[in-house]
Design a protein around this motif. Sequence first.
Motif, PDB file in Angstrom:
ATOM      1  N   UNK A   1      37.437 -37.337  19.377  1.00 50.05           N
ATOM      2  CA  UNK A   1      37.345 -38.114  20.610  1.00 50.05           C
ATOM      3  C   UNK A   1      38.700 -38.089  21.309  1.00 50.05           C
ATOM      4  N   UNK A   2      38.839 -37.223  22.301  1.00 49.42           N
ATOM      5  CA  UNK A   2      40.065 -37.162  23.089  1.00 49.42           C
ATOM      6  C   UNK A   2      39.903 -38.107  24.265  1.00 49.42           C
ATOM      7  N   UNK A   3      40.752 -39.118  24.313  1.00 49.34           N
ATOM      8  CA  UNK A   3      40.638 -40.097  25.375  1.00 49.34           C
ATOM      9  C   UNK A   3      42.015 -40.584  25.793  1.00 49.34           C
ATOM     10  N   UNK A   4      42.060 -41.171  26.971  1.00 49.35           N
ATOM     11  CA  UNK A   4      43.318 -41.699  27.492  1.00 49.35           C
ATOM     12  C   UNK A   4      43.672 -42.982  26.748  1.00 49.35           C
ATOM     13  N   UNK A   5      44.892 -43.445  26.964  1.00 50.19           N
ATOM     14  CA  UNK A   5      45.338 -44.684  26.332  1.00 50.19           C
ATOM     15  C   UNK A   5      44.498 -45.868  26.807  1.00 50.19           C
ATOM     16  N   UNK A   6      44.089 -45.865  28.074  1.00 53.16           N
ATOM     17  CA  UNK A   6      43.268 -46.954  28.603  1.00 53.16           C
ATOM     18  C   UNK A   6      41.900 -46.982  27.915  1.00 53.16           C
ATOM     19  N   UNK A   7      41.290 -45.821  27.742  1.00 54.25           N
ATOM     20  CA  UNK A   7      39.998 -45.752  27.060  1.00 54.25           C
ATOM     21  C   UNK A   7      40.134 -46.137  25.588  1.00 54.25           C
ATOM     22  N   UNK A   8      41.214 -45.658  24.964  1.00 51.17           N
ATOM     23  CA  UNK A   8      41.435 -45.967  23.556  1.00 51.17           C
ATOM     24  C   UNK A   8      41.679 -47.457  23.354  1.00 51.17           C
ATOM     25  N   UNK A   9      42.391 -48.095  24.292  1.00 50.85           N
ATOM     26  CA  UNK A   9      42.669 -49.528  24.154  1.00 50.85           C
ATOM     27  C   UNK A   9      41.376 -50.333  24.162  1.00 50.85           C
ATOM     28  N   UNK A  10      40.422 -49.921  24.970  1.00 44.44           N
ATOM     29  CA  UNK A  10      39.126 -50.604  24.988  1.00 44.44           C
ATOM     30  C   UNK A  10      38.349 -50.333  23.702  1.00 44.44           C
ATOM     31  N   UNK A  11      38.439 -49.118  23.194  1.00 45.29           N
ATOM     32  CA  UNK A  11      37.670 -48.744  22.005  1.00 45.29           C
ATOM     33  C   UNK A  11      38.161 -49.448  20.740  1.00 45.29           C
ATOM     34  N   UNK A  12      39.485 -49.624  20.617  1.00 43.50           N
ATOM     35  CA  UNK A  12      40.026 -50.197  19.378  1.00 43.50           C
ATOM     36  C   UNK A  12      40.456 -51.652  19.513  1.00 43.50           C
ATOM     37  N   UNK A  13      40.474 -52.184  20.730  1.00 43.06           N
ATOM     38  CA  UNK A  13      40.784 -53.593  20.915  1.00 43.06           C
ATOM     39  C   UNK A  13      42.253 -53.943  20.927  1.00 43.06           C
ATOM     40  N   UNK A  14      43.082 -53.056  21.451  1.00 40.94           N
ATOM     41  CA  UNK A  14      44.509 -53.332  21.619  1.00 40.94           C
ATOM     42  C   UNK A  14      44.836 -53.403  23.099  1.00 40.94           C
ATOM     43  N   UNK A  15      45.982 -54.022  23.416  1.00 38.86           N
ATOM     44  CA  UNK A  15      46.402 -54.023  24.815  1.00 38.86           C
ATOM     45  C   UNK A  15      46.889 -52.611  25.172  1.00 38.86           C
ATOM     46  N   UNK A  16      46.964 -52.335  26.450  1.00 40.80           N
ATOM     47  CA  UNK A  16      47.303 -50.992  26.919  1.00 40.80           C
ATOM     48  C   UNK A  16      48.694 -50.557  26.479  1.00 40.80           C
ATOM     49  N   UNK A  17      49.679 -51.464  26.533  1.00 39.22           N
ATOM     50  CA  UNK A  17      51.044 -51.076  26.150  1.00 39.22           C
ATOM     51  C   UNK A  17      51.131 -50.724  24.664  1.00 39.22           C
ATOM     52  N   UNK A  18      50.444 -51.472  23.810  1.00 39.73           N
ATOM     53  CA  UNK A  18      50.431 -51.152  22.377  1.00 39.73           C
ATOM     54  C   UNK A  18      49.730 -49.824  22.120  1.00 39.73           C
ATOM     55  N   UNK A  19      48.647 -49.595  22.846  1.00 36.94           N
ATOM     56  CA  UNK A  19      47.908 -48.350  22.680  1.00 36.94           C
ATOM     57  C   UNK A  19      48.736 -47.161  23.151  1.00 36.94           C
ATOM     58  N   UNK A  20      49.461 -47.340  24.239  1.00 34.39           N
ATOM     59  CA  UNK A  20      50.307 -46.261  24.743  1.00 34.39           C
ATOM     60  C   UNK A  20      51.383 -45.918  23.716  1.00 34.39           C
ATOM     61  N   UNK A  21      52.026 -46.938  23.120  1.00 32.76           N
ATOM     62  CA  UNK A  21      53.042 -46.685  22.104  1.00 32.76           C
ATOM     63  C   UNK A  21      52.428 -45.981  20.889  1.00 32.76           C
ATOM     64  N   UNK A  22      51.232 -46.432  20.499  1.00 30.96           N
ATOM     65  CA  UNK A  22      50.540 -45.821  19.373  1.00 30.96           C
ATOM     66  C   UNK A  22      50.275 -44.339  19.642  1.00 30.96           C
ATOM     67  N   UNK A  23      49.765 -44.028  20.823  1.00 31.29           N
ATOM     68  CA  UNK A  23      49.468 -42.637  21.168  1.00 31.29           C
ATOM     69  C   UNK A  23      50.749 -41.794  21.183  1.00 31.29           C
ATOM     70  N   UNK A  24      51.848 -42.385  21.646  1.00 36.69           N
ATOM     71  CA  UNK A  24      53.133 -41.675  21.640  1.00 36.69           C
ATOM     72  C   UNK A  24      53.565 -41.364  20.214  1.00 36.69           C
TER      73      UNK A  24
END
Length: 156
Positions: free
Chosen positions: A121-144
């Motif tokens: 599942x290749x998705x943006x940080x915004x999509x991933x944040x909704x899927x896993x239940x994290x805020x966008x900034x945490x998801x962005x750091x995670x993806x980095x």
Amino acid sequence: MIRLQSEEFNLFFSSWLELFYPFLRLVDTTLLEVNIMKSLQQALADFDVMFPDKKAIFSALWLLRGRCSCGSIEFVVKDDGRTRRCKGCKSRVSVTAGTVFDRVRKISAWLRALWLLASGFNMSAAQMSKAVGLCLSSTWEMMQRFRLLSLGELPD
């Protein structure tokens, strides 16, 4: 940044693939867009079956880590599951220390995201944040961190 040796990098990812492989084949990412949400929900349900709580997550991570810096493999288990006391050098060892999960509070959300990425599942940080239940900034750091890990580097 800490540069991982290619051997360590390959060992880390091969260990994760061995752990997740039986469940990755359950996810079919070639479905039409209408069925992708069902597939995504099924992938998350598979994750929840395999890792129902933090204790199961930490047990799986300890199977991958398994050693103290002194080389000992014998530990006294603590209540939280994240830390253990080494029987050899008596130091406290965290399963996430020195890994991409270092200082992560919501380890289950991070592993859900890694599960989804490994499932295709290749998705943006915004999509991933909704899927896993994290805020966008945490998801962005995670993806980095995951991107750096895929390049063989680990943040300090």
